[in-house]
Design an enzyme around this catalytic site. Structure first.
Site, PDB file in Angstrom:
ATOM      1  N   TYR A 184       4.015  -6.990  17.103  1.00  0.00           N
ATOM      2  CA  TYR A 184       4.244  -6.092  15.965  1.00  0.00           C
ATOM      3  C   TYR A 184       4.962  -4.832  16.449  1.00  0.00           C
TER       4      TYR A 184
ATOM      5  N   TYR B 270       0.832  -1.217   0.000  1.00  0.00           N
ATOM      6  CA  TYR B 270       0.000   0.000   0.000  1.00  0.00           C
ATOM      7  C   TYR B 270       0.867   1.268   0.000  1.00  0.00           C
TER       8      TYR B 270
ATOM      9  N   ASN C 257       1.896  -9.878   0.847  1.00  0.00           N
ATOM     10  CA  ASN C 257       0.677  -9.134   1.198  1.00  0.00           C
ATOM     11  C   ASN C 257       0.353  -8.103   0.112  1.00  0.00           C
TER      12      ASN C 257
ATOM     13  N   LYS D  54       8.886  -3.233  15.704  1.00  0.00           N
ATOM     14  CA  LYS D  54       9.234  -1.872  15.262  1.00  0.00           C
ATOM     15  C   LYS D  54      10.192  -1.221  16.256  1.00  0.00           C
TER      16      LYS D  54
ATOM     17  N   PRO E 270      -9.989  -4.471  22.684  1.00  0.00           N
ATOM     18  CA  PRO E 270      -8.914  -4.518  23.679  1.00  0.00           C
ATOM     19  C   PRO E 270      -7.619  -3.914  23.126  1.00  0.00           C
ATOM     20  N   GLY E 271      -6.931  -3.167  23.983  1.00  0.00           N
ATOM     21  CA  GLY E 271      -5.626  -2.621  23.587  1.00  0.00           C
ATOM     22  C   GLY E 271      -5.690  -1.257  22.910  1.00  0.00           C
ATOM     23  N   ASP E 272      -6.905  -0.765  22.569  1.00  0.00           N
ATOM     24  CA  ASP E 272      -6.996   0.526  21.883  1.00  0.00           C
ATOM     25  C   ASP E 272      -6.840   1.695  22.861  1.00  0.00           C
TER      26      ASP E 272
ATOM     27  N   SER F 210       6.358   3.405  13.350  1.00  0.00           N
ATOM     28  CA  SER F 210       4.934   3.574  13.584  1.00  0.00           C
ATOM     29  C   SER F 210       4.706   4.256  14.916  1.00  0.00           C
TER      30      SER F 210
ATOM     31  N   ASN G  25      -8.389  -2.333   9.930  1.00  0.00           N
ATOM     32  CA  ASN G  25      -8.302  -0.891  10.137  1.00  0.00           C
ATOM     33  C   ASN G  25      -9.582  -0.186   9.709  1.00  0.00           C
TER      34      ASN G  25
ATOM     35  N   THR H 269       2.917   3.224  16.922  1.00  0.00           N
ATOM     36  CA  THR H 269       2.774   2.122  17.885  1.00  0.00           C
ATOM     37  C   THR H 269       3.951   2.094  18.870  1.00  0.00           C
TER      38      THR H 269
ATOM     39  N   ASP I 140      12.404 -12.062  -1.324  1.00  0.00           N
ATOM     40  CA  ASP I 140      12.165 -11.932   0.111  1.00  0.00           C
ATOM     41  C   ASP I 140      13.421 -11.310   0.712  1.00  0.00           C
TER      42      ASP I 140
HETATM   43  P1  NAD Z   1       1.652  -3.624   3.097  1.00  0.00           P
HETATM   44  O1  NAD Z   1       1.466  -4.965   3.695  1.00  0.00           O
HETATM   45  O2  NAD Z   1       0.662  -3.149   2.098  1.00  0.00           O
HETATM   46  O3  NAD Z   1       3.102  -3.518   2.440  1.00  0.00           O
HETATM   47  C1  NAD Z   1       4.212  -4.225   2.923  1.00  0.00           C
HETATM   48  C2  NAD Z   1       4.841  -4.928   1.735  1.00  0.00           C
HETATM   49  O4  NAD Z   1       5.999  -5.647   2.178  1.00  0.00           O
HETATM   50  C3  NAD Z   1       3.904  -5.956   1.088  1.00  0.00           C
HETATM   51  O5  NAD Z   1       3.871  -5.724  -0.306  1.00  0.00           O
HETATM   52  C4  NAD Z   1       4.527  -7.311   1.412  1.00  0.00           C
HETATM   53  O6  NAD Z   1       4.308  -8.256   0.391  1.00  0.00           O
HETATM   54  C5  NAD Z   1       5.992  -6.925   1.564  1.00  0.00           C
HETATM   55  N1  NAD Z   1       6.795  -7.810   2.423  1.00  0.00           N
HETATM   56  C6  NAD Z   1       6.491  -8.230   3.678  1.00  0.00           C
HETATM   57  N2  NAD Z   1       7.479  -9.005   4.151  1.00  0.00           N
HETATM   58  C7  NAD Z   1       8.421  -9.081   3.178  1.00  0.00           C
HETATM   59  C8  NAD Z   1       9.675  -9.743   3.063  1.00  0.00           C
HETATM   60  N3  NAD Z   1      10.157 -10.516   4.043  1.00  0.00           N
HETATM   61  N4  NAD Z   1      10.381  -9.593   1.921  1.00  0.00           N
HETATM   62  C9  NAD Z   1       9.912  -8.826   0.906  1.00  0.00           C
HETATM   63  N5  NAD Z   1       8.729  -8.196   0.961  1.00  0.00           N
HETATM   64  C10 NAD Z   1       7.991  -8.308   2.090  1.00  0.00           C
HETATM   65  O7  NAD Z   1       1.775  -2.572   4.307  1.00  0.00           O
HETATM   66  P2  NAD Z   1       1.829  -0.990   4.276  1.00  0.00           P
HETATM   67  O8  NAD Z   1       0.603  -0.475   4.926  1.00  0.00           O
HETATM   68  O9  NAD Z   1       2.197  -0.500   2.939  1.00  0.00           O
HETATM   69  O10 NAD Z   1       3.016  -0.741   5.298  1.00  0.00           O
HETATM   70  C11 NAD Z   1       4.347  -0.519   4.881  1.00  0.00           C
HETATM   71  C12 NAD Z   1       5.226  -0.357   6.109  1.00  0.00           C
HETATM   72  O11 NAD Z   1       4.749   0.727   6.903  1.00  0.00           O
HETATM   73  C13 NAD Z   1       5.237  -1.593   7.016  1.00  0.00           C
HETATM   74  O12 NAD Z   1       6.548  -1.765   7.506  1.00  0.00           O
HETATM   75  C14 NAD Z   1       4.306  -1.197   8.147  1.00  0.00           C
HETATM   76  O13 NAD Z   1       4.628  -1.847   9.344  1.00  0.00           O
HETATM   77  C15 NAD Z   1       4.562   0.295   8.247  1.00  0.00           C
HETATM   78  N6  NAD Z   1       3.427   1.016   8.845  1.00  0.00           N
HETATM   79  C16 NAD Z   1       2.189   0.918   8.277  1.00  0.00           C
HETATM   80  C17 NAD Z   1       1.104   1.553   8.861  1.00  0.00           C
HETATM   81  C18 NAD Z   1      -0.272   1.446   8.268  1.00  0.00           C
HETATM   82  O14 NAD Z   1      -1.233   1.754   8.960  1.00  0.00           O
HETATM   83  N7  NAD Z   1      -0.437   1.033   7.025  1.00  0.00           N
HETATM   84  C19 NAD Z   1       1.284   2.323  10.030  1.00  0.00           C
HETATM   85  C20 NAD Z   1       2.560   2.426  10.569  1.00  0.00           C
HETATM   86  C21 NAD Z   1       3.638   1.769   9.970  1.00  0.00           C
HETATM   87  N1  UFG Z   2     -12.207   1.040  14.715  1.00  0.00           N
HETATM   88  C1  UFG Z   2     -13.553   0.761  14.780  1.00  0.00           C
HETATM   89  N2  UFG Z   2     -14.037  -0.265  14.018  1.00  0.00           N
HETATM   90  C2  UFG Z   2     -13.246  -1.013  13.193  1.00  0.00           C
HETATM   91  C3  UFG Z   2     -11.867  -0.703  13.123  1.00  0.00           C
HETATM   92  C4  UFG Z   2     -11.374   0.332  13.908  1.00  0.00           C
HETATM   93  O1  UFG Z   2     -14.287   1.401  15.510  1.00  0.00           O
HETATM   94  O2  UFG Z   2     -13.746  -1.938  12.544  1.00  0.00           O
HETATM   95  C5  UFG Z   2     -11.676   2.159  15.522  1.00  0.00           C
HETATM   96  C6  UFG Z   2     -10.615   1.758  16.516  1.00  0.00           C
HETATM   97  O3  UFG Z   2     -11.180   1.326  17.717  1.00  0.00           O
HETATM   98  C7  UFG Z   2      -9.799   3.063  16.638  1.00  0.00           C
HETATM   99  C8  UFG Z   2      -9.903   3.687  15.250  1.00  0.00           C
HETATM  100  O4  UFG Z   2     -11.043   3.077  14.641  1.00  0.00           O
HETATM  101  O5  UFG Z   2     -10.410   3.921  17.556  1.00  0.00           O
HETATM  102  C9  UFG Z   2      -8.699   3.438  14.370  1.00  0.00           C
HETATM  103  O6  UFG Z   2      -8.417   2.024  14.327  1.00  0.00           O
HETATM  104  P1  UFG Z   2      -7.393   1.393  13.293  1.00  0.00           P
HETATM  105  O7  UFG Z   2      -7.388  -0.081  13.514  1.00  0.00           O
HETATM  106  O8  UFG Z   2      -7.686   1.880  11.916  1.00  0.00           O
HETATM  107  O9  UFG Z   2      -6.001   2.056  13.688  1.00  0.00           O
HETATM  108  P2  UFG Z   2      -5.181   2.016  15.055  1.00  0.00           P
HETATM  109  O10 UFG Z   2      -4.918   3.441  15.433  1.00  0.00           O
HETATM  110  O11 UFG Z   2      -5.804   1.148  16.063  1.00  0.00           O
HETATM  111  O12 UFG Z   2      -3.817   1.313  14.611  1.00  0.00           O
HETATM  112  C10 UFG Z   2      -3.129   1.628  13.399  1.00  0.00           C
HETATM  113  C11 UFG Z   2      -2.320   0.409  12.993  1.00  0.00           C
HETATM  114  C12 UFG Z   2      -1.255   0.157  14.029  1.00  0.00           C
HETATM  115  C13 UFG Z   2      -0.408   1.382  14.188  1.00  0.00           C
HETATM  116  C14 UFG Z   2      -1.251   2.582  14.521  1.00  0.00           C
HETATM  117  C15 UFG Z   2      -0.415   3.830  14.545  1.00  0.00           C
HETATM  118  O13 UFG Z   2      -3.155  -0.729  12.866  1.00  0.00           O
HETATM  119  O14 UFG Z   2      -0.427  -0.886  13.619  1.00  0.00           O
HETATM  120  O15 UFG Z   2      -2.294   2.730  13.558  1.00  0.00           O
HETATM  121  O16 UFG Z   2       0.270   3.954  13.340  1.00  0.00           O
HETATM  122  F1  UFG Z   2       0.468   1.191  15.184  1.00  0.00           F
END
Ligand code: NAD
Ligand code: UFG
Length: 336
Positions: free
Chosen positions: A148, A11, A35, A152, A292-294, A124, A198, A126, A58
């Site tokens: 997770y 993404y 993914n 990080k 849980p955990g939010d 993140s 999400n 997180t 990979d």
């Molecule tokens: P995503 O899953 O869409 O993209 C991650 C990509 O990495 C995927 O295309 C997957 O196939 C690839 N991948 C995973 N493991 C691999 C490996 N061992 N070798 C090669 N490729 C591999 O996720 P995203 O939302 O685009 O997130 C990208 C990065 O940002 C991640 O590290 C994620 O932890 C971090 N991040 C994402 C969010 C979010 O909400 N999307 C928030 C904070 C941090």
């Molecule tokens: N929520 C709902 N219903 C759903 C999904 C989410 O009400 O079906 C609520 C959650 O309780 C929260 C808000 O929407 O209040 C956002 O939830 P997300 O799951 O979209 O995002 P989070 O903030 O919980 O977590 C995300 C990523 C984490 C990352 C964090 C900060 O999943 O990995 O953002 O980057 F750590």
């Protein structure tokens, strides 16, 4: 010289590849497609009007990664590859540590072997655990509340140690808040596997009729309407922040850390409302118990990035929802 994008079919990575190409950079992508879909790469190439060199690799496969570095002159790496589902990480901690931590170690070793020492890492919010207050600045205490998050945090620690031991490294830790949105073309976007965890992709799938209704997790938080508050940042703003970070690294060695957020929070109900406006239909939802955990609220102080990188998010909530809706309505089943 090219920028290597790990996880570039995912993404955020696919949006980064597109903005880098639009900015005149050369790129090379590695992704194991665990993914994501190769179609994302083809669509980025189509949008940029340029081919995207792609290797299905990979990052834990040292020899394969070594071959990529051996055949392409690489000047810097944007490291997006990783597993990111919090709930899944609780059930499969070893898989997360192997993929995220071991994968990063192999990447760093191969970079070092080839004399590449510039890295932008996807961290993140997180890593702030359950923050004591908002807005969150980069100096807040760090902790992890699930595998997770621990992966990080450990990678951040490892990168801090590396910069202390070998000061010639240039590393940016970018802590994302809640990335959302899509390229305005509607050709690339977030395509989660199975039922989304999400909020925004869940709402988008309700809007397009793939899911019946949204469960709003918690309506008794101490927030303005009782629902959770988060800092949703448009993915295009987010990846432009990466390019600014790369430019910053070119001017100085060492390690820098930035929050990438908008500096403001929206509640779940505000998101439901905004998405309904964008989609031109109400989003069916019901109030449900807390997840849980939010945390009640999580939003950034993003002023350091503005001060030091000259970057801030400029795309607002309505634009973000419109862009997600264009992607979701044009691609109701994602890339499939
Ligand atoms: P995503 O899953 O869409 O993209 C991650 C990509 O990495 C995927 O295309 C997957 O196939 C690839 N991948 C995973 N493991 C691999 C490996 N061992 N070798 C090669 N490729 C591999 O996720 P995203 O939302 O685009 O997130 C990208 C990065 O940002 C991640 O590290 C994620 O932890 C971090 N991040 C994402 C969010 C979010 O909400 N999307 C928030 C904070 C941090
Ligand atoms: N929520 C709902 N219903 C759903 C999904 C989410 O009400 O079906 C609520 C959650 O309780 C929260 C808000 O929407 O209040 C956002 O939830 P997300 O799951 O979209 O995002 P989070 O903030 O919980 O977590 C995300 C990523 C984490 C990352 C964090 C900060 O999943 O990995 O953002 O980057 F750590």
């Amino acid at each position: 010289m090219a920028i290597l994008i790990t996880g570039g079919a995912g993404y955020i990575g696919s949006h980064a590849v597109l903005e880098l190409l639009r900015g005149g950079f050369d790129v090379v992508v590695v992704d194991n497609l665990s993914n994501s879909h190769e179609a994302a790469i083809h669509r980025v190439a189509e949008l940029a009007g340029k081919p995207v060199p792609f290797h299905k690799v990979d990052i834990r496969d040292r020899d394969a990664l070594d071959r990529v570095f051996g055949t392409t002159p690489i000047e810097a790496v944007m490291h997006f590859a990783g597993l990111k589902a919090v709930g899944e990480s609780v059930g499969q901690p070893l898989r997360y540590y192997d993929n995220n931590i071991f994968g990063t170690i192999v990447l760093l070793e191969v970079m070092k072997k080839h004399g590449v020492r510039t890295l932008v890492f996807s961290s993140s919010a997180t890593v702030y655990g359950d923050p004591a207050s908002v807005p969150i600045t980069e100096d807040f205490p760090l902790s992890a509340v699930n595998p997770y998050g621990r992966s990080k945090l450990f990678i951040e620690d490892m990168l801090r140690d590396l910069c202390r031991a070998e000061p010639e490294w240039q590393i940016a830790l970018l802590r994302y808040f809640n990335p959302s949105g899509a390229d305005p073309s509607g050709r690339i976007g977030e395509d989660p596997n199975g039922i989304p965890n999400n909020l925004v992709p869940y709402i988008a799938q309700v809007a397009v009729g793939r899911l019946p209704e949204l469960a709003v997790y918690g309506s008794d938080y101490p927030t303005r309407d009782g629902t959770g508050v988060r800092d949703y940042i448009h993915v295009v703003d987010l990846v432009l922040g990466h390019i600014k970070a790369l430019e910053k690294l070119a001017t100085r060695p060492g390690l820098v850390t930035y929050n990438l957020g908008t500096g403001r929070g929206y509640s779940v109900l505000e998101m439901v409302e905004a998405f309904g406006r964008a989609a031109g239909r109400p989003i069916k939802h019901r109030l449900a118990p807390r997840r849980p955990g939010d945390a009640a609220e999580c939003w950034s102080d993003a002023s350091r990035a503005e001060r030091e990188l000259g970057w801030r998010a400029t795309r607002g909530l309505d634009e973000m929802c419109r862009d997600v809706w264009r992607w979701q309505s044009n691609n109701p089943k994602g890339y499939a």
